[in-house]
Design an enzyme around this catalytic site. Structure first.
Site, mmCIF file in Angstrom:
data_model
loop_
_atom_site.group_PDB
_atom_site.id
_atom_site.type_symbol
_atom_site.label_atom_id
_atom_site.label_comp_id
_atom_site.label_asym_id
_atom_site.label_seq_id
_atom_site.Cartn_x
_atom_site.Cartn_y
_atom_site.Cartn_z
ATOM 1 N N THR A 26 81.011 43.481 12.893
ATOM 2 C CA THR A 26 81.148 42.133 12.321
ATOM 3 C C THR A 26 82.153 41.344 13.147
ATOM 4 O O THR A 26 81.909 40.194 13.546
ATOM 5 C CB THR A 26 81.604 42.217 10.845
ATOM 6 O OG1 THR A 26 80.602 42.901 10.105
ATOM 7 C CG2 THR A 26 81.828 40.843 10.248
ATOM 8 N N ASN A 45 68.386 46.701 11.909
ATOM 9 C CA ASN A 45 68.881 47.619 10.879
ATOM 10 C C ASN A 45 67.882 47.842 9.749
ATOM 11 O O ASN A 45 67.884 48.887 9.124
ATOM 12 C CB ASN A 45 70.206 47.098 10.300
ATOM 13 C CG ASN A 45 70.222 45.609 10.091
ATOM 14 O OD1 ASN A 45 69.945 44.836 11.015
ATOM 15 N ND2 ASN A 45 70.526 45.187 8.887
ATOM 16 N N GLN A 96 73.013 49.442 15.639
ATOM 17 C CA GLN A 96 72.065 50.436 15.108
ATOM 18 C C GLN A 96 71.508 51.344 16.197
ATOM 19 O O GLN A 96 70.807 52.312 15.891
ATOM 20 C CB GLN A 96 70.906 49.727 14.388
ATOM 21 C CG GLN A 96 71.307 49.080 13.089
ATOM 22 C CD GLN A 96 71.702 50.083 12.009
ATOM 23 O OE1 GLN A 96 71.385 51.274 12.088
ATOM 24 N NE2 GLN A 96 72.404 49.618 10.999
ATOM 25 N N SER A 102 79.856 49.602 15.885
ATOM 26 C CA SER A 102 80.756 50.115 14.846
ATOM 27 C C SER A 102 80.696 51.642 14.844
ATOM 28 O O SER A 102 79.602 52.213 14.914
ATOM 29 C CB SER A 102 80.291 49.662 13.461
ATOM 30 O OG SER A 102 80.747 48.375 13.151
ATOM 31 N N ALA A 103 81.854 52.285 14.671
ATOM 32 C CA ALA A 103 81.891 53.754 14.716
ATOM 33 C C ALA A 103 81.166 54.408 13.541
ATOM 34 O O ALA A 103 80.613 55.497 13.673
ATOM 35 C CB ALA A 103 83.350 54.221 14.738
ATOM 36 N N HIS A 104 81.153 53.718 12.379
ATOM 37 C CA HIS A 104 80.620 54.395 11.184
ATOM 38 C C HIS A 104 79.104 54.525 11.180
ATOM 39 O O HIS A 104 78.539 55.127 10.271
ATOM 40 C CB HIS A 104 81.109 53.710 9.897
ATOM 41 C CG HIS A 104 80.507 52.371 9.637
ATOM 42 N ND1 HIS A 104 79.461 52.199 8.760
ATOM 43 C CD2 HIS A 104 80.783 51.137 10.128
ATOM 44 C CE1 HIS A 104 79.147 50.906 8.707
ATOM 45 N NE2 HIS A 104 79.930 50.249 9.529
ATOM 46 N N THR A 115 98.412 46.194 15.753
ATOM 47 C CA THR A 115 98.783 47.585 16.048
ATOM 48 C C THR A 115 97.553 48.485 16.028
ATOM 49 O O THR A 115 96.728 48.379 15.117
ATOM 50 C CB THR A 115 99.824 48.066 15.011
ATOM 51 O OG1 THR A 115 100.939 47.193 15.076
ATOM 52 C CG2 THR A 115 100.261 49.493 15.287
ATOM 53 N N CYS A 144 71.230 41.391 -3.280
ATOM 54 C CA CYS A 144 71.392 40.922 -4.646
ATOM 55 C C CYS A 144 72.373 39.756 -4.631
ATOM 56 O O CYS A 144 73.579 39.929 -4.713
ATOM 57 C CB CYS A 144 71.908 42.040 -5.531
ATOM 58 S SG CYS A 144 71.970 41.574 -7.244
HETATM 59 N N1 PMP Z 1 75.172 44.612 13.063
HETATM 60 C C1 PMP Z 1 74.235 45.457 12.610
HETATM 61 C C2 PMP Z 1 72.904 45.508 13.282
HETATM 62 C C3 PMP Z 1 74.523 46.285 11.530
HETATM 63 O O1 PMP Z 1 73.580 47.116 11.080
HETATM 64 C C4 PMP Z 1 75.792 46.205 10.930
HETATM 65 C C5 PMP Z 1 76.148 47.086 9.733
HETATM 66 N N2 PMP Z 1 75.176 47.078 8.722
HETATM 67 C C6 PMP Z 1 76.725 45.297 11.431
HETATM 68 C C7 PMP Z 1 76.370 44.519 12.509
HETATM 69 C C8 PMP Z 1 78.088 45.135 10.830
HETATM 70 O O2 PMP Z 1 78.846 46.280 11.025
HETATM 71 P P1 PMP Z 1 80.245 46.448 10.268
HETATM 72 O O3 PMP Z 1 79.954 46.272 8.810
HETATM 73 O O4 PMP Z 1 80.671 47.834 10.610
HETATM 74 O O5 PMP Z 1 81.165 45.409 10.783
#
Ligand code: PMP
Length: 384
Positions: free
Chosen positions: A73, A152, A180, A200-202, A238, A326
């Site tokens: 994001t 996504n 993705q 994003s790492a997650h 930081t 939603c």
């Molecule tokens: N871009 C895409 C294509 C995503 O799938 C996502 C997470 N759903 C994001 C951006 C945003 O990632 P984050 O919520 O980790 O900032």
């Protein structure tokens, strides 16, 4: 707290790999500020440095092209903010697409209120950006072109190499949101000629709230925030040493056996698709089947509500997602599916299964056992 469920919502987020959790436990003892010059500071800086190398290896970029931040994001906002600055200086416009993540779509809406011109390229019925339309929209006035790598929701993989070529042929910068695609596609940033890439790492078994923007050497940069000198002053604040270190471990794991993992995800996804088509009549498989992220399967079940399917699956211990958001109490169908020209009711009956590293064929089998009676029951209850 551990849930014993079949988790098929890996596009929303992934669990942290055990190796990441172990590494982060070790890293939490390294509490120095990575910008301090004393030993504890240097220890923390060393962890950040290791992670930078790991991320660069996974993505085929140079370590000094990695800017650590809070995730995609922020990266997407940072890139559009760069374009905003350039447009303020010399005029011009941005070209992106109708199927980007809200981190771009909402940014576009905001920039338009400031008077920034943004054109959106549409997608075909398979969810692939119409390259000929993109080519018409991009002109010598265009400052930035942004096209995501893999969607996504539908899983549709975009022709980012061609989009990048078009951008550069008009002197525009090119950004791709690769969030993705990480750990699901082979990516070589340096070969690609992209200027910016978000992640994003997650989404690849790392921690939440950490990610990076990859920036080609020499590409324009303006900070989104102002503060300390971290990341050359481009991203002050930081360092979250522990999370950054966790992301590095996740990157090493993703780089290991990537081709085998892609193959395994695709086989599970295909087994799920074929099983659904065999066991449930009248289903629609959404998005391109040829250009699709290996673990993503988006299916519409006419005469059944996506939210109801999701909740029924949840009761059976299966976690998936619908494309709906939603919003203010009303369930809006997915704008990504609607952009393909899909009928509203069909979009309402869609479910996204997203498989990941810890799914097995047994999980697929379990879903194939519990899903058909759920759809049958919902269709029987349907008044439509
Ligand atoms: N871009 C895409 C294509 C995503 O799938 C996502 C997470 N759903 C994001 C951006 C945003 O990632 P984050 O919520 O980790 O900032």
């Amino acid at each position: 707290m551990k849930s014993d469920t079949v988790y098929m919502d890996n596009n929303a987020t992934t669990c942290m790999a055990p190796e990441v959790i172990d590494g982060m436990h070790e890293a939490e003892k390294i509490y120095g500020n990575a910008s301090s010059m004393h030993q504890r500071g240097r220890e923390a800086a060393a962890l950040v440095g290791l992670s930078r190398e790991s991320v660069a290896r996974l993505l085929g970029c140079d370590a000094d092209e990695v800017i650590f931040n809070s995730g995609a994001t922020e990266s997407n906002n940072a890139v559009f903010n760069i374009a905003r600055h350039l447009i303020a200086l010399k005029g011009g416009k941005i070209v992106t697409t109708t199927i980007e993540h809200p981190a771009i779509i909402e940014t576009v809406k905001y920039l338009r209120t400031e008077g920034v011109r943004v054109d959106l390229a549409e997608v075909d019925p398979e969810g692939i950006v119409k390259i000929d339309q993109l080519e018409k929209l991009v002109d010598d006035d265009t400052v930035l072109v942004s096209v995501m790598m893999g969607n996504n929701e539908s899983g549709a993989i975009q022709n980012v190499m061609e989009a990048c070529r078009i951008a550069h042929s008009h002197g525009a910068l090119f950004h791709t949101d690769a969030t993705q695609a990480i750990g699901k596609m082979n990516i070589d940033f340096n070969k690609s000629a992209f200027d910016y890439m978000s992640l994003s790492a997650h989404k690849f078994y790392g921690p939440k709230g950490v990610g990076c923007l990859i920036v080609k050497k020499g590409a324009p940069l303006f900070p989104l925030m102002h503060g300390g000198h971290q990341e050359n002053g481009i991203r002050p604040g930081t360092y979250n040493t522990q999370a950054i270190y966790g992301m590095g471990i996740a990157a090493d794991l993703a780089a290991r056996n990537l081709d085998d993992e892609i193959q395994r995800l695709w086989e599970m996804r295909e087994a799920l698709r074929k099983g659904i088509e065999e066991r449930i009549e009248d289903v629609v498989i959404n998005g391109s089947q040829e250009h699709c992220l290996p673990g993503t399967l988006n299916v519409s079940f006419p005469r059944a509500e996506g939210e109801s399917i999701l909740l029924m699956l949840d009761l059976k211990g299966v976690e998936v997602s619908t494309g709906s958001a939603c919003a203010t109490g009303s369930l809006e169908p997915s704008y990504v599916l609607m952009a393909t020209g899909m009928d509203v009711e069909l979009a309402h009956g869609s479910i996204r299964f997203s498989l990941g590293r810890y799914n097995t064929m047994e999980d697929v089998q379990y879903v194939l056992d519990v899903l058909p009676p759920i759809i049958r029951n919902l269709r029987e209850m349907s008044t439509r």
